[in-house]
Scaffold this motif. Structure first.
Motif, PDB file in Angstrom:
ATOM      1  N   ARG A  27      42.304  29.378 -39.575  1.00 34.53           N
ATOM      2  CA  ARG A  27      43.585  29.437 -38.852  1.00 34.53           C
ATOM      3  C   ARG A  27      44.420  28.185 -39.131  1.00 34.53           C
ATOM      4  O   ARG A  27      45.635  28.258 -39.290  1.00 34.53           O
ATOM      5  CB  ARG A  27      43.304  29.581 -37.350  1.00 34.53           C
ATOM      6  N   HIS A  53      45.814  28.511 -42.583  1.00 35.94           N
ATOM      7  CA  HIS A  53      46.929  29.467 -42.518  1.00 35.94           C
ATOM      8  C   HIS A  53      48.177  28.795 -41.934  1.00 35.94           C
ATOM      9  O   HIS A  53      49.289  28.963 -42.434  1.00 35.94           O
ATOM     10  CB  HIS A  53      46.509  30.672 -41.675  1.00 35.94           C
ATOM     11  N   HIS A  67      53.382  27.882 -34.770  1.00 29.42           N
ATOM     12  CA  HIS A  67      53.558  29.309 -34.455  1.00 29.42           C
ATOM     13  C   HIS A  67      52.299  29.956 -33.877  1.00 29.42           C
ATOM     14  O   HIS A  67      52.387  30.818 -33.009  1.00 29.42           O
ATOM     15  CB  HIS A  67      54.084  30.090 -35.676  1.00 29.42           C
ATOM     16  N   ASP A  68      51.117  29.531 -34.326  1.00 32.95           N
ATOM     17  CA  ASP A  68      49.871  30.135 -33.834  1.00 32.95           C
ATOM     18  C   ASP A  68      49.089  29.177 -32.931  1.00 32.95           C
ATOM     19  O   ASP A  68      47.874  29.311 -32.801  1.00 32.95           O
ATOM     20  CB  ASP A  68      48.990  30.557 -35.022  1.00 32.95           C
ATOM     21  N   HIS A  87      57.457  35.501 -33.492  1.00 28.36           N
ATOM     22  CA  HIS A  87      56.878  35.527 -34.839  1.00 28.36           C
ATOM     23  C   HIS A  87      55.993  36.744 -35.115  1.00 28.36           C
ATOM     24  O   HIS A  87      55.804  37.108 -36.267  1.00 28.36           O
ATOM     25  CB  HIS A  87      56.130  34.216 -35.149  1.00 28.36           C
ATOM     26  N   ASP A 117      54.875  33.799 -42.112  1.00 29.18           N
ATOM     27  CA  ASP A 117      53.580  34.172 -41.531  1.00 29.18           C
ATOM     28  C   ASP A 117      52.897  35.254 -42.376  1.00 29.18           C
ATOM     29  O   ASP A 117      51.684  35.278 -42.527  1.00 29.18           O
ATOM     30  CB  ASP A 117      53.837  34.707 -40.110  1.00 29.18           C
ATOM     31  N   ARG A 159      47.325  34.069 -47.355  1.00 30.68           N
ATOM     32  CA  ARG A 159      47.200  35.476 -46.986  1.00 30.68           C
ATOM     33  C   ARG A 159      46.811  36.262 -48.233  1.00 30.68           C
ATOM     34  O   ARG A 159      47.358  36.028 -49.310  1.00 30.68           O
ATOM     35  CB  ARG A 159      48.556  36.021 -46.503  1.00 30.68           C
TER      36      ARG A 159
END
Ligand code: DGI
Ligand code: FE
Ligand code: FE
Length: 248
Positions: free
Chosen positions: A48, A51, A80-81, A140, A158, A164
Motif C-alpha cells: 500500500r 502504491h 489518498h489512501d 478518489h 490511483d 498497478r
C-alpha cells in the motif's frame, strides 16, 4: 483525535504551516514528514505504501501536464489512501464518531469509507488546510460528475500508477491520461463498472454518475466511438491507393 485503541491513531505532530515554495519541489522537510507519517499509517500493508508513492508521483506528473499545482497533487496522492489500513468496522465507528455521513451503499461496502475518512484525517490529523486537496482524497474511489482537475488527476493516478498491474486496458488508459484526461476517466469508470458487475459488488450512485458524466463529455468532443485521426488518414491512404506516409 482518534482514541488510544484505534489503529487509526497515528503518532503525528503538528506540521509547520510554512507555505511551500515552488523551488522546494518535493524535496523538503514538510513533505518528507508527511511521507513518514503515511508510511506509519500504512505499515500493515507494505504494498500500500509503494502504491501510495506511485500515486503521489503520478499525480505530480499529471499536474505538470495539466498545469495544476504539482505539490498539491503530490500531497493529495500521498494521503489518498491514508485511511485504507483502518479495519472496516473501525472505519464505520470513526465515521460515526466524527459525524461523517455513511450511506446505505457504504454500509454494504465499508471499504469505500477509506476515501471519506481519509479526507477527514488529511484535514484533522495531517493538518491539510487546503480544501481542494481534501476533496481530491474524498472523491478518489467513486469520482463524481464534473470533478475538478485535481480530483481528476488523483482519481486517474490511483488507477494508472506504475505499480498497478491487474486492470484491463492499462496501457491504453495510461497513455490516454496524458493525452485526454476526461476520456481516460470515462474508460476507467467503464472498466470499473464492468469489474463490479462481474464481481457482484453493489455500485455506488456516485460511480454511475461519474460514468454518465464522462461518457457525455466524450460524446460531445469525439463522437461516440472517438474516431482516431490516425485511423481516418490510414483509411484515406488505403482508398486512394497511396502507401503510408506519402499521402497528404
Ligand atoms: O484504494 P485503492 O485500492 O487504491 O483504490 P480505490 O480507492 O479506487 O478502490 C478501488 C476499489 O473500489 C475497486 O475494487 C473498485 C471499488 N469501487 C469503485 N467504485 C465502487 C467500488 N466498489 C463498490 N462496491 N461500489 C462502487 O461504486
Ligand atoms: Fe483508495
Ligand atoms: Fe489507492
Amino acid at each position: 483525535i482518534a482514541d488510544e485503541k484505534s489503529p487509526a491513531r497515528i503518532s503525528h505532530r503538528s506540521f509547520a504551516t510554512k507555505s511551500l515554495r515552488n523551488e522546494d519541489s518535493m524535496d523538503n522537510s514538510y513533505i518528507e514528514d508527511l511521507r513518514k507519517q503515511v508510511k506509519k499509517a500504512l505499515k500493515e500493508d507494505k504494498m500500500r505504501y509503494r502504491h501510495t508513492l506511485g500515486v503521489a508521483d503520478t499525480s505530480a506528473c499529471l499536474a505538470m501536464r495539466y498545469g495544476v499545482d504539482m505539490q498539491k497533487a503530490y500531497i493529495a496522492g500521498l494521503l489518498h489512501d491514508c485511511a485504507k489500513c483502518v479495519p472496516d468496522t473501525v472505519k464505520l465507528e470513526e465515521c460515526n464518531r466524527y459525524g461523517i455521513e455513511v450511506t446505505e451503499f457504504e454500509k454494504n461496502s465499508l471499504y469505500l469509507l477509506h476515501a471519506k475518512l481519509g479526507a477527514y484525517y488529511a484535514k484533522e490529523l495531517y493538518h491539510i488546510e487546503d480544501a481542494s486537496i481534501c476533496s481530491a482524497i474524498y472523491w478518489h474511489t467513486t469520482g463524481h460528475a464534473g470533478m475538478t482537475k485535481l480530483e481528476e488527476i488523483v482519481y486517474s493516478a490511483d488507477y494508472i500508477e506504475p505499480y498497478r498491474n491487474h486492470a484491463q486496458n492499462l496501457d491504453t488508459i495510461r497513455q490516454l491520461a496524458f493525452t485526454d484526461l476526461e476520456k481516460a476517466i470515462y474508460q476507467v469508470t467503464k472498466d470499473t463498472l464492468a469489474y463490479l458487475k462481474k464481481k457482484g459488488g453493489s455500485i455506488d450512485p456516485a460511480t454511475i454518475q461519474t460514468y454518465e458524466y464522462y461518457q457525455k463529455y466524450g460524446v460531445r468532443r469525439y463522437g461516440f466511438h472517438g474516431t482516431s485521426h490516425r485511423y481516418v488518414s490510414a483509411r484515406c491512404q488505403e482508398l486512394l491507393g497511396k502507401p503510408d506516409g506519402q499521402g497528404t
